[in-house]
Motif scaffolding. Structure first.
Motif, PDB file in Angstrom:
ATOM      1  N   LEU A 128      24.060  -0.615 -27.392  1.00 42.98           N
ATOM      2  CA  LEU A 128      24.931  -1.997 -27.093  1.00 42.98           C
ATOM      3  C   LEU A 128      25.027  -2.418 -25.781  1.00 42.98           C
ATOM      4  N   ARG A 129      25.523  -4.172 -25.478  1.00 39.89           N
ATOM      5  CA  ARG A 129      24.981  -4.278 -24.417  1.00 39.89           C
ATOM      6  C   ARG A 129      26.396  -4.542 -23.960  1.00 39.89           C
ATOM      7  N   ILE A 130      27.681  -4.295 -22.924  1.00 41.97           N
ATOM      8  CA  ILE A 130      28.632  -4.962 -22.961  1.00 41.97           C
ATOM      9  C   ILE A 130      29.211  -6.534 -22.152  1.00 41.97           C
ATOM     10  N   LEU A 131      29.118  -7.035 -22.466  1.00 43.51           N
ATOM     11  CA  LEU A 131      29.530  -8.512 -21.609  1.00 43.51           C
ATOM     12  C   LEU A 131      31.131  -8.784 -21.311  1.00 43.51           C
ATOM     13  N   GLY A 132      30.754  -9.557 -20.390  1.00 43.32           N
ATOM     14  CA  GLY A 132      32.137  -9.631 -19.783  1.00 43.32           C
ATOM     15  C   GLY A 132      32.046 -10.986 -18.667  1.00 43.32           C
ATOM     16  N   GLU A 133      33.106 -10.977 -17.825  1.00 49.63           N
ATOM     17  CA  GLU A 133      33.670 -12.772 -17.196  1.00 49.63           C
ATOM     18  C   GLU A 133      31.869 -13.200 -16.725  1.00 49.63           C
ATOM     19  N   ALA A 134      31.363 -12.349 -15.991  1.00 44.97           N
ATOM     20  CA  ALA A 134      29.721 -12.929 -15.154  1.00 44.97           C
ATOM     21  C   ALA A 134      28.849 -13.323 -16.462  1.00 44.97           C
ATOM     22  N   GLU A 135      29.276 -13.318 -17.677  1.00 46.02           N
ATOM     23  CA  GLU A 135      28.320 -13.980 -19.198  1.00 46.02           C
ATOM     24  C   GLU A 135      29.922 -15.686 -19.609  1.00 46.02           C
ATOM     25  N   GLY A 136      30.534 -15.416 -18.525  1.00 45.18           N
ATOM     26  CA  GLY A 136      31.491 -16.667 -19.409  1.00 45.18           C
ATOM     27  C   GLY A 136      32.837 -16.040 -19.955  1.00 45.18           C
ATOM     28  N   LEU A 137      32.841 -14.976 -20.356  1.00 45.88           N
ATOM     29  CA  LEU A 137      33.340 -14.381 -21.425  1.00 45.88           C
ATOM     30  C   LEU A 137      34.857 -13.718 -21.100  1.00 45.88           C
ATOM     31  N   PRO A 138      36.074 -14.603 -21.865  1.00 52.68           N
ATOM     32  CA  PRO A 138      37.205 -13.832 -21.254  1.00 52.68           C
ATOM     33  C   PRO A 138      37.375 -12.883 -20.521  1.00 52.68           C
ATOM     34  N   ALA A 139      37.845 -12.238 -19.955  1.00 52.44           N
ATOM     35  CA  ALA A 139      39.130 -11.030 -20.472  1.00 52.44           C
ATOM     36  C   ALA A 139      39.830 -10.213 -21.272  1.00 52.44           C
ATOM     37  N   LEU A 140      39.948  -9.368 -22.400  1.00 51.13           N
ATOM     38  CA  LEU A 140      40.683  -8.962 -22.682  1.00 51.13           C
ATOM     39  C   LEU A 140      41.915  -8.043 -22.689  1.00 51.13           C
ATOM     40  N   PRO A 141      42.502  -7.564 -23.655  1.00 53.38           N
ATOM     41  CA  PRO A 141      44.072  -6.948 -23.109  1.00 53.38           C
ATOM     42  C   PRO A 141      43.266  -5.162 -23.391  1.00 53.38           C
ATOM     43  N   GLN A 142      44.087  -4.437 -23.038  1.00 51.91           N
ATOM     44  CA  GLN A 142      43.640  -3.175 -23.022  1.00 51.91           C
ATOM     45  C   GLN A 142      44.797  -3.104 -24.322  1.00 51.91           C
ATOM     46  N   ALA A 187      41.772 -19.891 -25.427  1.00 48.35           N
ATOM     47  CA  ALA A 187      42.160 -20.267 -23.982  1.00 48.35           C
ATOM     48  C   ALA A 187      41.094 -20.986 -23.497  1.00 48.35           C
ATOM     49  N   ALA A 188      39.961 -19.975 -24.081  1.00 50.22           N
ATOM     50  CA  ALA A 188      38.534 -20.418 -22.803  1.00 50.22           C
ATOM     51  C   ALA A 188      38.659 -21.349 -23.068  1.00 50.22           C
ATOM     52  N   GLU A 189      38.755 -22.063 -24.810  1.00 51.74           N
ATOM     53  CA  GLU A 189      38.346 -22.936 -25.195  1.00 51.74           C
ATOM     54  C   GLU A 189      35.949 -22.922 -25.250  1.00 51.74           C
ATOM     55  N   ILE A 190      36.174 -21.818 -26.192  1.00 52.59           N
ATOM     56  CA  ILE A 190      35.042 -21.769 -26.356  1.00 52.59           C
ATOM     57  C   ILE A 190      35.156 -21.303 -27.922  1.00 52.59           C
ATOM     58  N   ASP A 191      33.727 -22.727 -28.133  1.00 51.68           N
ATOM     59  CA  ASP A 191      34.228 -22.100 -29.649  1.00 51.68           C
ATOM     60  C   ASP A 191      32.511 -21.018 -30.234  1.00 51.68           C
ATOM     61  N   TYR A 192      33.845 -20.795 -31.971  1.00 51.83           N
ATOM     62  CA  TYR A 192      33.349 -19.741 -31.914  1.00 51.83           C
ATOM     63  C   TYR A 192      33.271 -20.148 -34.116  1.00 51.83           C
ATOM     64  N   ARG A 193      33.171 -18.622 -34.399  1.00 52.07           N
ATOM     65  CA  ARG A 193      32.553 -18.229 -35.792  1.00 52.07           C
ATOM     66  C   ARG A 193      32.622 -16.763 -35.788  1.00 52.07           C
ATOM     67  N   ILE A 194      33.600 -17.189 -37.392  1.00 51.60           N
ATOM     68  CA  ILE A 194      34.181 -15.790 -37.959  1.00 51.60           C
ATOM     69  C   ILE A 194      32.255 -15.186 -38.972  1.00 51.60           C
ATOM     70  N   ALA A 195      31.448 -14.942 -38.033  1.00 52.27           N
ATOM     71  CA  ALA A 195      30.244 -14.770 -39.380  1.00 52.27           C
ATOM     72  C   ALA A 195      30.194 -13.348 -40.621  1.00 52.27           C
ATOM     73  N   TYR A 196      31.273 -12.481 -39.846  1.00 55.60           N
ATOM     74  CA  TYR A 196      31.409 -11.253 -40.644  1.00 55.60           C
ATOM     75  C   TYR A 196      32.565 -10.402 -40.326  1.00 55.60           C
ATOM     76  N   THR A 197      32.307 -10.169 -41.303  1.00 57.43           N
ATOM     77  CA  THR A 197      34.242  -9.106 -41.202  1.00 57.43           C
ATOM     78  C   THR A 197      33.641  -8.180 -41.649  1.00 57.43           C
ATOM     79  N   SER A 198      34.787  -6.544 -41.883  1.00 58.77           N
ATOM     80  CA  SER A 198      34.828  -5.428 -42.236  1.00 58.77           C
ATOM     81  C   SER A 198      35.595  -4.696 -41.798  1.00 58.77           C
ATOM     82  N   PRO A 199      36.364  -3.859 -42.460  1.00 57.52           N
ATOM     83  CA  PRO A 199      37.478  -2.492 -42.074  1.00 57.52           C
ATOM     84  C   PRO A 199      36.749  -1.354 -41.534  1.00 57.52           C
TER      85      PRO A 199
END
Length: 284
Positions: free
Chosen positions: A241-255, A202-214
């Protein structure tokens, strides 16, 4: 092996009371006996049972001898064990097993403290812990208690807590600025992964799933090594780890909601007791 006389726990209880209260009079009040009864008990303990002086008396002041100090440590341990035995065996329904199903997310963050307190209260209960993703646990019918993550509006069972998802990466890295962003996420069956992908689309940000694990531990290790960005519940993000948010250009996520399910076919006093500890533990 020498045939020594046994020590009545009531003698030890009175002895500990004298040590704690500093005298026979106040100890007698604490154990609901007369002072003369307490004195007779201690005479028996010193002269008949142990044949060692346990008290040094100076007027009304009473202190422990070296032998008395040694006995005090043993007495406290004996009385503690005696209490645990009586509590456990007089409540036979608190001897048994309980099976918990949970994603390993919550094993790392919440369950150690919960199970430590439960084990202290019910030391003879065996806990079987089964770690699987929420969508797999929802298909199982053999768990007594199940902790799962649910989307808002689809809650079932008892709500434990609600929490927002947040972005995170290793301190000192700027992987969120890469295009496509490398992601470390749970396997494809997790609805949380779908949330993340939908938000980036929705934010038109390119991404790739680099790693997956359960495994949350595996994902956090990868992110901590500076290999990827992840999105997890806020309480699951470790301090390195550093928490990122909209200030870093990432979309907000639901709860999302964390809920506890009880199996109506295997409810018991044991499982209900553990359920109460789980409910309280997730409030912290």
């Amino acid at each position: 092996m020498a045939n020594y006389p046994g020590i009545d726990t009531e003698l030890l209880r009175s002895f500990v009371a004298i040590a704690d209260h500093g005298g026979f009079t106040r100890a007698a009040e604490a154990v609901h006996r007369t002072q003369s009864a307490i004195s007779m008990q201690m005479k028996r303990l010193e002269e008949d049972v142990l044949q060692r002086p346990l008290f040094e008396r100076s007027g009304r002041q009473v202190s422990l001898t070296a032998e008395g100090q040694v006995l005090l440590g043993y007495a406290r341990r004996i009385l503690k064990l005696h209490g645990e035995v009586m509590t456990t065996l007089r409540e036979p329904h608190m001897v048994g097993a309980v099976r918990i199903g949970t994603p390993d997310d919550y094993v790392m963050r919440f369950l150690p403290g919960i199970l430590a307190q439960f084990a202290q209260a019910y030391p003879l209960v065996q806990v079987e812990l089964h770690c699987e993703p929420s969508y797999q646990l929802l298909q199982r019918q053999d768990m007594d208690l199940t902790i799962v993550t649910r989307e808002p509006g689809t809650e079932i069972g008892q709500l434990l807590r609600q929490e927002r998802f947040v972005w995170a990466e290793a301190t000192g890295y700027d992987l969120h600025q890469q295009r496509p962003i490398p992601l470390a996420m749970f396997n494809s069956g997790c609805f949380c992964r779908a949330w993340v992908c939908n938000a980036l689309d929705a934010a038109e940000i390119d991404y790739r799933i680099a790693y997956t694990s359960p495994s949350l531990a595996a994902l956090m290790a990868l992110v901590g090594a500076g290999l990827a960005v992840t999105a997890q519940l806020r309480s699951l993000i470790p301090p390195q780890l550093r928490i990122l948010g909209e200030a870093e250009g990432l979309p907000a996520l639901p709860q999302c909601s964390i809920v506890l399910l009880r199996n109506p076919r295997s409810q018991s006093p044991v499982s209900e007791a553990l359920a109460e500890y789980i409910v309280e533990g997730f409030r912290l």
